[in-house]
Write an enzyme that holds these catalytic residues in place. Structure first.
Site, short mmCIF file in Angstrom:
data_model
loop_
_atom_site.label_atom_id
_atom_site.label_comp_id
_atom_site.label_asym_id
_atom_site.label_seq_id
_atom_site.Cartn_x
_atom_site.Cartn_y
_atom_site.Cartn_z
N ASP A 8 0.88 -1.18 0.00
CA ASP A 8 0.00 0.00 0.00
C ASP A 8 0.92 1.23 0.00
O ASP A 8 2.15 1.10 -0.16
CB ASP A 8 -0.99 -0.03 1.18
CG ASP A 8 -0.34 0.21 2.53
OD1 ASP A 8 0.92 0.26 2.61
OD2 ASP A 8 -1.07 0.34 3.54
N CYS A 65 3.40 -3.05 4.01
CA CYS A 65 2.58 -1.90 4.37
C CYS A 65 3.32 -1.16 5.48
O CYS A 65 4.52 -1.40 5.68
CB CYS A 65 1.16 -2.31 4.76
SG CYS A 65 1.00 -3.35 6.22
N THR A 67 3.12 -1.30 8.78
CA THR A 67 3.54 -2.21 9.85
C THR A 67 3.80 -3.64 9.35
O THR A 67 4.43 -4.43 10.06
CB THR A 67 2.42 -2.33 10.90
OG1 THR A 67 1.23 -2.80 10.22
CG2 THR A 67 2.14 -1.00 11.57
N HIS A 98 10.16 -24.06 8.77
CA HIS A 98 9.14 -24.70 9.59
C HIS A 98 7.73 -24.56 9.02
O HIS A 98 6.94 -25.50 9.10
CB HIS A 98 9.12 -24.11 11.00
CG HIS A 98 10.35 -24.43 11.79
ND1 HIS A 98 10.37 -24.47 13.17
CD2 HIS A 98 11.63 -24.71 11.40
CE1 HIS A 98 11.59 -24.77 13.59
NE2 HIS A 98 12.38 -24.91 12.54
N HIS A 134 6.76 -30.84 10.66
CA HIS A 134 6.38 -29.51 10.17
C HIS A 134 5.26 -29.62 9.13
O HIS A 134 4.32 -28.83 9.13
CB HIS A 134 7.58 -28.77 9.59
CG HIS A 134 8.62 -28.44 10.62
ND1 HIS A 134 8.30 -27.90 11.84
CD2 HIS A 134 9.98 -28.58 10.61
CE1 HIS A 134 9.41 -27.71 12.54
NE2 HIS A 134 10.44 -28.12 11.82
#
Ligand code: RB5
Length: 143
Positions: A8, A65, A67, A98, A134
């Protein structure tokens, strides 16, 4: 490796930097926007990149973005996506080994640009371990 990338407005500058970094290293990268710093809605971009990855057209996705959190929440709504928000190279390595994460999320306002590039590098170069424990856990998520 074919990579779908998107951001964004809050991640636009890092997207441009990562795009250049990857193209210089001969990755095939498709830019899903946004194409300017003008305010836009991250779920739209997250959905486009996530769909491109689950379709198989692109092997991995990168979403940025402010964060990295909004992008990861949105991308993980798409079935088959395992989006990992990383702020360090240890997590980038571990989430490939993992979780076999297929989208990397980054926060432009949270980490420096050189660290972001290091994280991208580690995440792209690390293979899934293939370990049965996993894989079993990934299968549980899919179910
Ligand atoms: C946009 O201001 C910001 O909310 C967005 O980039 C992101 O951080 C959301 O999680």
């Amino acid at each position: 490796m074919r990579i779908a990338i998107g951001s964004d407005h809050g991640g636009y500058e890092y997207k441009q930097e990562i795009l250049k970094y990857l193209e210089e290293r001969d990755y095939e990268v498709k830019d899903f926007g946004t194409y300017s710093k003008e305010s836009c809605d991250y779920p739209v971009i997250a959905k486009a990149v996530a769909k491109a990855v689950v379709s198989g057209e692109y092997e991995r996705g990168i979403l940025i973005c402010g964060t990295g959190i909004g992008m990861s929440i949105a991308a993980n709504k798409v079935r088959g996506i395992r989006a990992a928000l990383c702020s360090d190279t240890f997590s980038a390595h571990a989430t490939r080994e993992h979780n076999n994460s297929n989208i990397l999320c980054l926060g432009q306002r949270a980490i420096g640009d050189k660290l972001a590039l290091d994280i991208v590098d580690v995440w792209l170069k690390t293979e899934f371990s293939g370990d049965s424990r996993h894989q079993r856990r990934i299968d549980m998520i899919e179910e």
